[in-house]
Design a protein around this motif. Sequence first.
Motif, PDB file in Angstrom:
ATOM      1  N   ALA A 344       0.822  -1.213   0.000  1.00 23.63           N
ATOM      2  CA  ALA A 344       0.000   0.000   0.000  1.00 23.63           C
ATOM      3  C   ALA A 344       0.853   1.259   0.000  1.00 23.63           C
ATOM      4  N   SER A 345       1.958   1.250   0.760  1.00 24.87           N
ATOM      5  CA  SER A 345       2.818   2.447   0.825  1.00 24.87           C
ATOM      6  C   SER A 345       3.448   2.739  -0.524  1.00 24.87           C
ATOM      7  N   LEU A 346       3.902   1.685  -1.217  1.00 23.59           N
ATOM      8  CA  LEU A 346       4.507   1.880  -2.533  1.00 23.59           C
ATOM      9  C   LEU A 346       3.456   2.324  -3.544  1.00 23.59           C
ATOM     10  N   ARG A 347       2.260   1.761  -3.471  1.00 24.38           N
ATOM     11  CA  ARG A 347       1.201   2.156  -4.403  1.00 24.38           C
ATOM     12  C   ARG A 347       0.841   3.627  -4.237  1.00 24.38           C
ATOM     13  N   ASP A 348       0.761   4.085  -2.988  1.00 23.98           N
ATOM     14  CA  ASP A 348       0.441   5.493  -2.751  1.00 23.98           C
ATOM     15  C   ASP A 348       1.533   6.399  -3.319  1.00 23.98           C
ATOM     16  N   GLY A 349       2.797   5.995  -3.114  1.00 27.27           N
ATOM     17  CA  GLY A 349       3.890   6.792  -3.668  1.00 27.27           C
ATOM     18  C   GLY A 349       3.881   6.819  -5.178  1.00 27.27           C
ATOM     19  N   LEU A 350       3.545   5.689  -5.802  1.00 24.09           N
ATOM     20  CA  LEU A 350       3.478   5.636  -7.265  1.00 24.09           C
ATOM     21  C   LEU A 350       2.324   6.485  -7.794  1.00 24.09           C
ATOM     22  N   ARG A 351       1.213   6.521  -7.063  1.00 26.25           N
ATOM     23  CA  ARG A 351       0.112   7.394  -7.471  1.00 26.25           C
ATOM     24  C   ARG A 351       0.559   8.852  -7.464  1.00 26.25           C
ATOM     25  N   THR A 352       1.223   9.247  -6.385  1.00 28.84           N
ATOM     26  CA  THR A 352       1.725  10.623  -6.302  1.00 28.84           C
ATOM     27  C   THR A 352       2.694  10.912  -7.438  1.00 28.84           C
ATOM     28  N   LEU A 353       3.547   9.933  -7.743  1.00 32.16           N
ATOM     29  CA  LEU A 353       4.526  10.095  -8.825  1.00 32.16           C
ATOM     30  C   LEU A 353       3.835  10.274 -10.169  1.00 32.16           C
ATOM     31  N   LEU A 354       2.846   9.453 -10.457  1.00 29.02           N
ATOM     32  CA  LEU A 354       2.147   9.544 -11.742  1.00 29.02           C
ATOM     33  C   LEU A 354       1.436  10.888 -11.885  1.00 29.02           C
ATOM     34  N   ILE A 355       0.757  11.322 -10.817  1.00 25.30           N
ATOM     35  CA  ILE A 355       0.051  12.602 -10.874  1.00 25.30           C
ATOM     36  C   ILE A 355       1.036  13.745 -11.076  1.00 25.30           C
ATOM     37  N   ALA A 356       2.203  13.681 -10.411  1.00 28.40           N
ATOM     38  CA  ALA A 356       3.203  14.740 -10.549  1.00 28.40           C
ATOM     39  C   ALA A 356       3.796  14.764 -11.955  1.00 28.40           C
ATOM     40  N   VAL A 357       4.081  13.601 -12.519  1.00 28.64           N
ATOM     41  CA  VAL A 357       4.685  13.545 -13.853  1.00 28.64           C
ATOM     42  C   VAL A 357       3.715  14.080 -14.895  1.00 28.64           C
ATOM     43  N   THR A 358       2.457  13.619 -14.848  1.00 26.65           N
ATOM     44  CA  THR A 358       1.504  14.075 -15.854  1.00 26.65           C
ATOM     45  C   THR A 358       1.171  15.554 -15.681  1.00 26.65           C
ATOM     46  N   GLY A 359       1.316  16.079 -14.461  1.00 27.98           N
ATOM     47  CA  GLY A 359       1.081  17.499 -14.214  1.00 27.98           C
ATOM     48  C   GLY A 359       2.309  18.358 -14.394  1.00 27.98           C
ATOM     49  N   ARG A 360       3.443  17.751 -14.803  1.00 24.47           N
ATOM     50  CA  ARG A 360       4.716  18.477 -14.985  1.00 24.47           C
ATOM     51  C   ARG A 360       5.084  19.222 -13.693  1.00 24.47           C
ATOM     52  N   ASP A 361       4.850  18.577 -12.547  1.00 24.58           N
ATOM     53  CA  ASP A 361       5.079  19.185 -11.239  1.00 24.58           C
ATOM     54  C   ASP A 361       6.422  18.690 -10.715  1.00 24.58           C
ATOM     55  N   SER A 362       7.466  19.493 -10.872  1.00 20.85           N
ATOM     56  CA  SER A 362       8.805  19.064 -10.480  1.00 20.85           C
ATOM     57  C   SER A 362       8.912  18.859  -8.977  1.00 20.85           C
ATOM     58  N   ARG A 363       8.324  19.751  -8.195  1.00 22.83           N
ATOM     59  CA  ARG A 363       8.392  19.606  -6.730  1.00 22.83           C
ATOM     60  C   ARG A 363       7.628  18.366  -6.283  1.00 22.83           C
ATOM     61  N   GLY A 364       6.460  18.143  -6.864  1.00 22.07           N
ATOM     62  CA  GLY A 364       5.699  16.944  -6.514  1.00 22.07           C
ATOM     63  C   GLY A 364       6.417  15.669  -6.917  1.00 22.07           C
ATOM     64  N   LEU A 365       7.132  15.708  -8.044  1.00 20.50           N
ATOM     65  CA  LEU A 365       7.879  14.545  -8.495  1.00 20.50           C
ATOM     66  C   LEU A 365       9.003  14.211  -7.525  1.00 20.50           C
ATOM     67  N   VAL A 366       9.703  15.227  -7.030  1.00 19.90           N
ATOM     68  CA  VAL A 366      10.775  15.003  -6.058  1.00 19.90           C
ATOM     69  C   VAL A 366      10.196  14.423  -4.771  1.00 19.90           C
ATOM     70  N   ALA A 367       9.071  14.980  -4.304  1.00 16.67           N
ATOM     71  CA  ALA A 367       8.439  14.465  -3.085  1.00 16.67           C
ATOM     72  C   ALA A 367       8.014  13.012  -3.254  1.00 16.67           C
ATOM     73  N   ALA A 368       7.500  12.665  -4.436  1.00 15.19           N
ATOM     74  CA  ALA A 368       7.078  11.287  -4.683  1.00 15.19           C
ATOM     75  C   ALA A 368       8.283  10.351  -4.702  1.00 15.19           C
ATOM     76  N   ALA A 369       9.391  10.793  -5.310  1.00 20.62           N
ATOM     77  CA  ALA A 369      10.605   9.973  -5.336  1.00 20.62           C
ATOM     78  C   ALA A 369      11.115   9.709  -3.926  1.00 20.62           C
ATOM     79  N   GLN A 370      10.999  10.704  -3.039  1.00 22.22           N
ATOM     80  CA  GLN A 370      11.400  10.512  -1.649  1.00 22.22           C
ATOM     81  C   GLN A 370      10.439   9.578  -0.927  1.00 22.22           C
ATOM     82  N   GLU A 371       9.156   9.683  -1.222  1.00 24.19           N
ATOM     83  CA  GLU A 371       8.165   8.823  -0.577  1.00 24.19           C
ATOM     84  C   GLU A 371       8.360   7.371  -0.970  1.00 24.19           C
ATOM     85  N   ILE A 372       8.670   7.119  -2.236  1.00 22.82           N
ATOM     86  CA  ILE A 372       8.890   5.756  -2.699  1.00 22.82           C
ATOM     87  C   ILE A 372      10.187   5.190  -2.131  1.00 22.82           C
ATOM     88  N   GLY A 373      11.176   6.059  -1.939  1.00 24.09           N
ATOM     89  CA  GLY A 373      12.468   5.608  -1.443  1.00 24.09           C
ATOM     90  C   GLY A 373      13.549   5.610  -2.492  1.00 24.09           C
TER      91      GLY A 373
END
Length: 579
Positions: A344-373
């Motif tokens: 579940a933790s990895l799935r949530d991080g991947l969701r955040t990553l996908l939303i950040a990438v499709t939104g071209r959100d660089s800060r959100g992408l970095v946060a998602a990469a940290q959340e995933i590990g």
Amino acid sequence: MTDAAARGAHRARYRRILSFAGREFLKIWWFELVLPRLGMSRVAERTRGPRMQTFARRFHMLAVELGGLMIKVGQFMSSRLDVLPPEITKELEGLQDEVPAVPTPAIRALAEAELGIPLERAYAWFDDTPVAAASLGQVHRARLSALDAADTGLEDVVVKVQRPGIDEIVAVDLAALRRVARWLTRVRLVADRVDAPALVEEFAETSREEIDYLHEAASAERFRENFADDPRVGMPEIVWERSTRRVLTLSDVTAIKINDTDALRAAGIDPAQVAAVFAEVMFDQVFTHSFVHADPHPGNIFVTPTSPPSPTPSTTPTADTTDATPGGFRLTFIDFGMMAEIPASLRDGLRTLLIAVTGRDSRGLVAAAQEIGVLLPSADTRELERALTALFARFGGMGFAELSKVDPREFRDFAEEFGDMVRSLPLQLPENMLLLIRAVSLTSGMCSGLDPAFNVWDAAEPYAGRLLRDESGNIVQAFASQAMDTMNTTWRLPKRIDDIITRVDDGTVSFDTSRLERRLDRLEGIARRIASGVLFAAMLIGGALLVPAVPPLGITLICVSAFPLLHSLFAGVGRRGPR
């Protein structure tokens, strides 16, 4: 084969794998690391294409000869059409279908030993010619007996039988891979980012599950339940009465291979639409079901043509008979031996990553990469955010076909500007990501092969929009939780500041850096000696490699290597600093 002969063959196999890996590591180290530091980067660049082709050809021959897990490694590399150069993927693509078959008498003997009865009693008909030969087993067509057909409602089936002795072969291959992983722990560039031994152990667990056909049958049933109401997806039915750990009997669902674009067009199916549906189905597996087919190579996915959907079906169909997509096809998955469970933790991080990438959100992408590990929380991310912003601005939204037309100088300029920063980041590959990365890699390569103009953004953006809407219901709860955390921190802050000021007033807070400075001086000297040792080894090995081709240069390098050797051995002798 006697036990002694088998042990000798296994030892020879082990040595061959290690010998191949050692030679290739040495070449990569010399051409990609040493020569550029010696100002000879042009030599490395000029020879890179031929070297890659030679490597792929040699690995191809090794994998076909040895089989086992080496085939799995080659299949993975051949699918990376979007990342690996064509010199490698083109040479290895034949491994999908080039595994030699086991002689039928050996297959019959193993199947009869597992089922406990002769094949003539187990099946009304058993085809001695295999339909497919894979790295761990092979498949034969068969027909159930009248009694079994009446019980199961099936008649034509396929029987998957393990290769004789595959348990021992897998054990030898894993032992060799563990040894290679220990080598990689000595390479700091790799060790800082990947726990290679942990990844091998993850791969070992997956391999043991893959050669247990009862585990595969259970995974197939779970996959069926996940997509029971999805007309886009089909899968075979398991004949449990004729299945054991080494023999698996299931309904025959063979159809058009997903990468056979000519057959798809002949059936009136657009390969580009197949790519789009395939990407959607894989997204669903990751984000909806958290259970992913981790081996979606062309041999494991069929495109089954279907009739146009009926507006008023009279019965409720199963996953195998439901009319499929408006394009008139269904994706039929087989071989569920390699599945990825998404926590579940990895799935949530991947969701955040996908939303950040499709939104071209660089800060959100970095946060998602940290959340995933993937990116450690201690990383300084300001420059990374700036690099991602520039990357999205220039290349965001481009598909692989568009990226291939971009001037290479633009990529080079981008790499020169941000390359050092990216290389300095504390990146790592978390555990339980190996199978997911494999699934993503195979999916990416497959979609690019079906549709050269395939754009992953087009497939991801609608899915990210649905995820964003699903997450919106939790926004209020998230804000409330964050507000409570902030309130608690604010409430404790004055007391913590007062404690720090009191300690400063009492003189209990002090800093002593003298020992640290002395240790740094010693480490600096040791680092210089280590650098000399590395330079000596590089010049010596490089000279030995160049002697056959360019004798003067090779001999010169061997002779000059004596100077860094002397510095490494005698620098600092007779001078001991304080401890």
